[in-house]
Each structure stands twice: as structure tokens, then as C-alpha cells.
Scaffold this motif. Structure first.
Motif, PDB file in Angstrom:
ATOM      1  N   THR A 124       0.847  -1.198   0.000  1.00 35.34           N
ATOM      2  CA  THR A 124       0.000   0.000   0.000  1.00 35.34           C
ATOM      3  C   THR A 124       0.879   1.244   0.000  1.00 35.34           C
ATOM      4  OG1 THR A 124      -0.087   0.078   2.419  1.00 35.34           O
ATOM      5  CG2 THR A 124      -1.826  -1.172   1.309  1.00 35.34           C
ATOM      6  N   GLU A 125       0.305   2.369  -0.357  1.00 29.63           N
ATOM      7  CA  GLU A 125       1.055   3.612  -0.345  1.00 29.63           C
ATOM      8  C   GLU A 125       1.431   4.019   1.081  1.00 29.63           C
ATOM      9  OE1 GLU A 125      -0.920   6.722  -2.419  1.00 29.63           O
ATOM     10  OE2 GLU A 125      -0.949   5.661  -4.352  1.00 29.63           O
ATOM     11  N   LYS A 126       0.512   3.812   2.010  1.00 30.16           N
ATOM     12  CA  LYS A 126       0.754   4.149   3.405  1.00 30.16           C
ATOM     13  C   LYS A 126       1.031   2.869   4.197  1.00 30.16           C
ATOM     14  CE  LYS A 126      -2.299   8.185   3.302  1.00 30.16           C
ATOM     15  NZ  LYS A 126      -3.506   8.816   3.920  1.00 30.16           N
ATOM     16  N   SER A 127       2.074   2.891   4.975  1.00 26.31           N
ATOM     17  CA  SER A 127       2.471   1.690   5.715  1.00 26.31           C
ATOM     18  C   SER A 127       1.382   1.220   6.677  1.00 26.31           C
ATOM     19  CB  SER A 127       3.763   1.946   6.480  1.00 26.31           C
ATOM     20  OG  SER A 127       3.595   3.013   7.408  1.00 26.31           O
ATOM     21  N   GLU A 128       0.623   2.172   7.226  1.00 23.37           N
ATOM     22  CA  GLU A 128      -0.398   1.785   8.197  1.00 23.37           C
ATOM     23  C   GLU A 128      -1.568   1.030   7.559  1.00 23.37           C
ATOM     24  OE1 GLU A 128      -1.055   6.299   7.420  1.00 23.37           O
ATOM     25  OE2 GLU A 128       0.610   4.873   7.577  1.00 23.37           O
ATOM     26  N   ASP A 129      -1.663   1.063   6.224  1.00 22.29           N
ATOM     27  CA  ASP A 129      -2.748   0.363   5.529  1.00 22.29           C
ATOM     28  C   ASP A 129      -2.379  -1.062   5.143  1.00 22.29           C
ATOM     29  OD1 ASP A 129      -4.341   2.623   5.691  1.00 22.29           O
ATOM     30  OD2 ASP A 129      -3.666   3.387   3.738  1.00 22.29           O
ATOM     31  N   SER A 130      -1.113  -1.433   5.271  1.00 25.21           N
ATOM     32  CA  SER A 130      -0.683  -2.772   4.864  1.00 25.21           C
ATOM     33  C   SER A 130      -0.486  -3.667   6.077  1.00 25.21           C
ATOM     34  CB  SER A 130       0.613  -2.697   4.047  1.00 25.21           C
ATOM     35  OG  SER A 130       1.642  -2.119   4.814  1.00 25.21           O
ATOM     36  N   ILE A 131      -0.426  -4.949   5.828  1.00 25.41           N
ATOM     37  CA  ILE A 131      -0.321  -5.927   6.907  1.00 25.41           C
ATOM     38  C   ILE A 131       1.018  -5.784   7.626  1.00 25.41           C
ATOM     39  CG2 ILE A 131       0.663  -7.786   5.479  1.00 25.41           C
ATOM     40  CD1 ILE A 131      -1.232  -9.703   7.036  1.00 25.41           C
ATOM     41  N   THR A 132       0.990  -5.985   8.933  1.00 24.76           N
ATOM     42  CA  THR A 132       2.207  -5.897   9.739  1.00 24.76           C
ATOM     43  C   THR A 132       2.744  -7.287  10.043  1.00 24.76           C
ATOM     44  OG1 THR A 132       1.034  -6.011  11.858  1.00 24.76           O
ATOM     45  CG2 THR A 132       1.307  -3.823  10.847  1.00 24.76           C
ATOM     46  N   LYS A 133       3.966  -7.341  10.531  1.00 28.26           N
ATOM     47  CA  LYS A 133       4.560  -8.621  10.915  1.00 28.26           C
ATOM     48  C   LYS A 133       3.719  -9.307  11.987  1.00 28.26           C
ATOM     49  CE  LYS A 133       8.815 -10.800  12.569  1.00 28.26           C
ATOM     50  NZ  LYS A 133       8.121 -11.646  13.581  1.00 28.26           N
ATOM     51  N   ALA A 134       3.268  -8.548  12.977  1.00 28.88           N
ATOM     52  CA  ALA A 134       2.465  -9.133  14.053  1.00 28.88           C
ATOM     53  C   ALA A 134       1.165  -9.722  13.509  1.00 28.88           C
ATOM     54  CB  ALA A 134       2.161  -8.077  15.116  1.00 28.88           C
ATOM     55  N   GLN A 135       0.537  -9.027  12.554  1.00 28.43           N
ATOM     56  CA  GLN A 135      -0.706  -9.524  11.976  1.00 28.43           C
ATOM     57  C   GLN A 135      -0.477 -10.767  11.128  1.00 28.43           C
ATOM     58  OE1 GLN A 135      -1.774  -5.841  10.066  1.00 28.43           O
ATOM     59  NE2 GLN A 135      -3.185  -5.246  11.713  1.00 28.43           N
ATOM     60  N   MET A 136       0.611 -10.776  10.375  1.00 29.45           N
ATOM     61  CA  MET A 136       0.952 -11.950   9.572  1.00 29.45           C
ATOM     62  C   MET A 136       1.233 -13.153  10.479  1.00 29.45           C
ATOM     63  SD  MET A 136       1.525 -13.069   6.390  1.00 29.45           S
ATOM     64  CE  MET A 136       2.150 -11.772   5.306  1.00 29.45           C
ATOM     65  N   ASP A 137       2.039 -12.928  11.507  1.00 32.88           N
ATOM     66  CA  ASP A 137       2.383 -14.017  12.424  1.00 32.88           C
ATOM     67  C   ASP A 137       1.137 -14.566  13.118  1.00 32.88           C
ATOM     68  OD1 ASP A 137       5.016 -13.648  11.716  1.00 32.88           O
ATOM     69  OD2 ASP A 137       5.597 -12.640  13.584  1.00 32.88           O
ATOM     70  N   MET A 138       0.256 -13.667  13.555  1.00 36.15           N
ATOM     71  CA  MET A 138      -0.962 -14.104  14.229  1.00 36.15           C
ATOM     72  C   MET A 138      -1.838 -14.930  13.308  1.00 36.15           C
ATOM     73  SD  MET A 138      -4.477 -13.389  14.283  1.00 36.15           S
ATOM     74  CE  MET A 138      -4.641 -11.716  13.644  1.00 36.15           C
ATOM     75  N   THR A 139      -1.993 -14.492  12.062  1.00 36.65           N
ATOM     76  CA  THR A 139      -2.845 -15.211  11.115  1.00 36.65           C
ATOM     77  C   THR A 139      -2.332 -16.625  10.875  1.00 36.65           C
ATOM     78  OG1 THR A 139      -3.444 -13.135  10.032  1.00 36.65           O
ATOM     79  CG2 THR A 139      -3.829 -15.158   8.792  1.00 36.65           C
ATOM     80  N   LEU A 140      -1.045 -16.762  10.631  1.00 37.51           N
ATOM     81  CA  LEU A 140      -0.497 -18.094  10.396  1.00 37.51           C
ATOM     82  C   LEU A 140      -0.509 -18.949  11.660  1.00 37.51           C
ATOM     83  CD1 LEU A 140       0.542 -16.679   7.725  1.00 37.51           C
ATOM     84  CD2 LEU A 140       2.353 -18.389   7.774  1.00 37.51           C
ATOM     85  N   ASP A 141      -0.310 -18.315  12.810  1.00 33.91           N
ATOM     86  CA  ASP A 141      -0.320 -19.076  14.059  1.00 33.91           C
ATOM     87  C   ASP A 141      -1.697 -19.662  14.345  1.00 33.91           C
ATOM     88  OD1 ASP A 141       0.992 -19.939  16.555  1.00 33.91           O
ATOM     89  OD2 ASP A 141      -0.386 -18.539  17.512  1.00 33.91           O
ATOM     90  N   VAL A 142      -2.733 -18.826  14.224  1.00 35.59           N
ATOM     91  CA  VAL A 142      -4.085 -19.287  14.529  1.00 35.59           C
ATOM     92  C   VAL A 142      -4.609 -20.241  13.467  1.00 35.59           C
ATOM     93  CG1 VAL A 142      -6.491 -18.563  14.840  1.00 35.59           C
ATOM     94  CG2 VAL A 142      -4.643 -17.215  15.855  1.00 35.59           C
TER      95      VAL A 142
END
Length: 280
Positions: A124-142
Motif C-alpha cells: 500500500t502507499e501508506k504503511s499503516e494500511d498494509s499488513i504488519t509482521k504481528a498480523q501476519m504471524d498471528m494469522t499463520l499461528d491461529v
């Protein structure tokens, strides 16, 4: 644990003269988990259910428990985060104690049907609109890695044994792309890989592991995906049966696959979609 987990422990006894197997359903209060809990109860199994509901949706879990009771089965439901390590261990200890009190008990089915992840784009153009490491890790973990951890702990307690059937809900997103579905797609691909590895490592003890790939199904999880209306419309036109897959379609298939004669069926991605995948 009881106050925090807010679990429902129902001690309804099985019908006289019947020793029932158990199923452990991760994600038991909606979608595929709900339908499979109810179908396996109708087929004679007791149900351990793990779900995560707030006060406004807890009534649905209670309704499911009541329906299981009507079939003369036991229902032990835990309202906790299935990806929490301590809660997992506490639940498995309760299962172990239940089986110790009833030596004829057996965990016949483990279903992983957890749908909780981040639906954000990668770029995304703005970093706050794209997925974060914590969100990626949580998704794969769950949605993927938690299957491995549950299976490990159950196996170490001797609760996964000959005849046990492990199922994990995957989707076409494991091989295809959809806007904002990247992290979930990665989790589904990882989940299928975990299933293959578990099939290999559990074969010596006689347990099986398979992924279930349902067609597009109108579930609460699907409704959270941006563009779900388009996905539903496309699937209805594409499916040879002219309708969406239902959670009951999948639950009935899982019940059938859980028969003792399916020992040689393991390590697969099994499509339950009415032929949806074969139509371009």
C-alpha cells in the motif's frame, strides 16, 4: 481457569449401553465447526468444543450444546482462544482426565476450523494500511500452526491413537489469490503442508490427517472477506449444482470419512464442493 475460560461443562450421559467416541472441534460455535459438531453428535459422538465468543454471540454456543444434549451426547465447550498455549494445555488435561475416568473413551476426530486472521493487503502507499509482521504471524499461528501444537500435545498424552482422524479446513485460497486474502492464503497453504507432514508422522500409530477443501460456503468467516458478495455470485453461477456448498454438506462428508474403514485415506486435500472446482 473456569472463570476466565467461561467453559460450559455438560454431563449428559450417553444412551444406555452405548460407549461413544469423542470429537474435538476447534472453532465449534459457527460455520463448519458448528455443523460438524452437530452432525457427529447425531452420529453418536460426544463433543469437546473450543470456541471464542463474546457475550453477544455466546447464546449460539449454548444452543449448540443444547442440541448435542438432545442427541443424548456429552458436550464440553470451552470459550477460550484456541491459539493460547496455556489454555490448550489446560483443555487437554481436562480431556485426559475425562478419558481416565472412562477408559473406553477414544478421541475419534480432531477438526481444525479456526477462521481468525488479518485481511489486509501487502503493498500500500501508506504503511499503516498494509499488513504488519504481528498480523501476519498471528494469522499463520491461529489458522495453520495451531493445528500442529494441538496435535503434538494430544499425541503426547496418548489421546491421538489408532483410528483417530484429523481434519483441517482449507480453501481454494491456498492456491489462488484474492484481494486482501494474502495472509489467509498463506495460512491455508501452510495448513495443507502441515496436514501432509502429520499424515507421514502419525501413520505408524494408525492415525490419519486430511485437509477438507469446501466450495464457497456462506459462513460468518466468508462474510468478513471484502468482496464476498462477488465470490458468492461467481460460485453460484459456476457450481454444476447451481448453489453454494453448505456447512451441512461438509459436516456429512467428515462424518462419513471418519469411519474406521478409511484408514488408508491420509495426507490428502479432499474437495467437498459439488464439482465447483472442475468448472472454469
Amino acid at each position: 481457569m473456569q472463570e476466565e475460560a467461561a467453559f460450559l461443562y455438560n454431563t449428559v450421559q450417553p444412551r444406555e449401553g452405548i460407549v461413544a467416541d469423542w470429537a474435538l472441534i476447534l472453532g465449534a460455535s459457527s460455520g463448519f465447526g458448528e455443523a460438524t459438531s452437530l452432525e457427529l453428535a447425531r452420529q453418536g459422538m460426544n463433543i469437546f468444543g473450543v470456541h471464542l465468543d463474546r457475550k453477544q454471540t455466546l447464546a449460539n454456543a449454548e444452543r449448540i450444546v443444547g442440541e448435542i444434549q438432545k442427541n443424548g451426547r456429552k458436550a464440553v465447550f470451552f470459550n477460550v482462544n484456541a491459539a493460547d498455549e496455556l489454555k490448550r494445555q489446560e483443555i487437554i488435561e481436562i480431556i485426559h482426565q475425562e478419558f481416565s475416568k472412562n477408559p473406553g473413551s477414544k478421541l475419534r476426530v480432531l477438526l481444525h476450523s479456526l477462521a481468525f486472521g488479518t485481511l489486509k493487503p501487502y503493498i500500500t502507499e501508506k504503511s499503516e494500511d498494509s499488513i504488519t509482521k504481528a498480523q501476519m504471524d498471528m494469522t499463520l499461528d491461529v489458522m495453520a500452526n495451531s493445528l500442529v501444537y494441538w496435535t503434538q500435545d494430544l499425541a503426547r498424552k496418548g489421546l491421538i491413537s489408532k483410528g483417530s482422524r484429523i481434519y483441517a479446513m482449507t480453501s481454494a485460497g491456498g492456491q489462488k489469490v484474492w484481494k486482501t486474502y494474502g495472509a489467509v492464503s498463506a495460512a491455508k497453504a501452510a495448513l495443507e503442508s502441515h496436514i501432509r507432514q502429520l499424515a507421514l508422522e502419525l501413520a505408524p500409530i494408525g492415525a490419519t490427517a486430511n485437509a477438507i477443501l469446501a466450495g464457497v460456503t456462506d459462513t460468518p468467516a466468508l462474510r468478513k472477506i471484502p468482496g464476498n458478495e462477488q465470490m458468492i455470485e461467481m460460485a453460484q453461477k459456476k457450481n454444476p449444482h447451481g448453489r453454494l456448498t453448505t456447512t451441512q454438506d461438509v459436516a456429512k462428508a467428515i462424518a462419513l470419512f471418519s469411519h474406521s474403514d478409511t484408514q488408508w485415506m491420509t495426507g490428502n486435500v479432499i474437495r467437498v464442493d459439488g464439482g465447483e472446482c472442475i468448472v472454469e
